[in-house]
Design an enzyme around this catalytic site. Sequence first.
Site, short mmCIF file in Angstrom:
data_model
loop_
_atom_site.label_atom_id
_atom_site.label_comp_id
_atom_site.label_asym_id
_atom_site.label_seq_id
_atom_site.Cartn_x
_atom_site.Cartn_y
_atom_site.Cartn_z
N LYS A 190 0.07 11.04 12.49
CA LYS A 190 1.36 11.14 11.57
C LYS A 190 1.55 12.47 11.21
CE LYS A 190 1.32 6.23 10.22
NZ LYS A 190 0.74 5.30 9.29
N GLN A 246 -1.26 4.85 3.53
CA GLN A 246 -2.02 4.28 4.65
C GLN A 246 -2.86 2.81 4.23
OE1 GLN A 246 -1.72 5.41 7.81
NE2 GLN A 246 -2.78 3.49 8.36
N ASP A 291 8.04 3.52 4.89
CA ASP A 291 7.34 2.68 5.62
C ASP A 291 8.38 1.41 5.59
OD1 ASP A 291 5.15 3.08 7.12
OD2 ASP A 291 3.63 3.13 5.45
#
Length: 278
Positions: A53, A97, A120
């Site tokens: 990422k 994460q 997200d």
Amino acid sequence: MALVIDGKATSQAIKDELKLEVARLSEAGKPVPCLAVVLVGEDPASKVYVKNKKNACAYIGIESRSIELPDQTSEETLLGIIDELNADPSVNGILVQLPLPLHIDEDRVIERISPDKDVDGFNPLNAGRLFTGRPGFVSCTPAGIVELLKRHNIEIAGKHCVVVGRSNIVGKPMALLMLRENATVTVCHSKTVNLKEITSQADILICAIGKPRFFTADYVKEGAVVVDVGIHRMEDGKLCGDVRYDEVEPKCSAITPVPGGVGPMTIAMLMKNCVEAV
Ligand code: NDP
């Protein structure tokens, strides 16, 4: 022969478009987008995802801020860090994460991320926006699948789409997105009776159950479009999906491979959300 849907090339094309967009924003005097990535613990797979990422951010020109915390970090400390990032005007996107260590309640953490920085798309407010057809951040994997189908000129409207899997991050948002694109949607799960009968009626079959090579050719209608979301590392080190590619590919009109199909799109859509957050 089936069209092999190239997620790698599509993801690269999206990243190139975003790179131009970020340069344009910067010329217009807008701040550089900034993504804060929070990693708790030492999980090797999570570390690789975070690194990928960060690399994608660097390529596009998005600033990435890394917050790496030890495994024993308390939930309270993590929530405090999220509060700080929520309040920091120089941070546009926040990504925690997953998975988190077991002593931390993931739902609580996700709910704490400001919906406006929730790149997200996991916050319940954004999930609710998708449910009610309002604009908001959408979970990156299903959003990437829709983008992949559209960019390969695969018609969705009016088609029967069968989604197998109903998780909050893949199956459910996938079904809602296909509904938004005017497909007729059926959702299947582990309690579905006669799964094969249902999947073999699909014009578009989306497989997201997390079972290596589960879907054999007899789950698939001749000429169907097959999207394989699953990703598994086999004993020989190779990657495979939920679909038996070798026997399904000759039967369908288009298929996403593993690797190089859905996977690369997830990061591209995350980057898109980061730029949109600005
Ligand atoms: P989950 O384990 O959260 O959900 C799996 C879903 O599949 C559940 O809804 C479950 O049903 C259903 N299921 C399990 N077994 C069967 C079965 N035999 N028949 C029918 N349905 C079944 O997984 P995720 O949604 O998070 O992920 C699915 C797969 O996608 C995994 O392989 C994951 O690694 C991959 N993935 C890939 C990404 C990418 O970027 N390429 C991103 C995210 C995930 P029930 O609800 O009844 O338990």
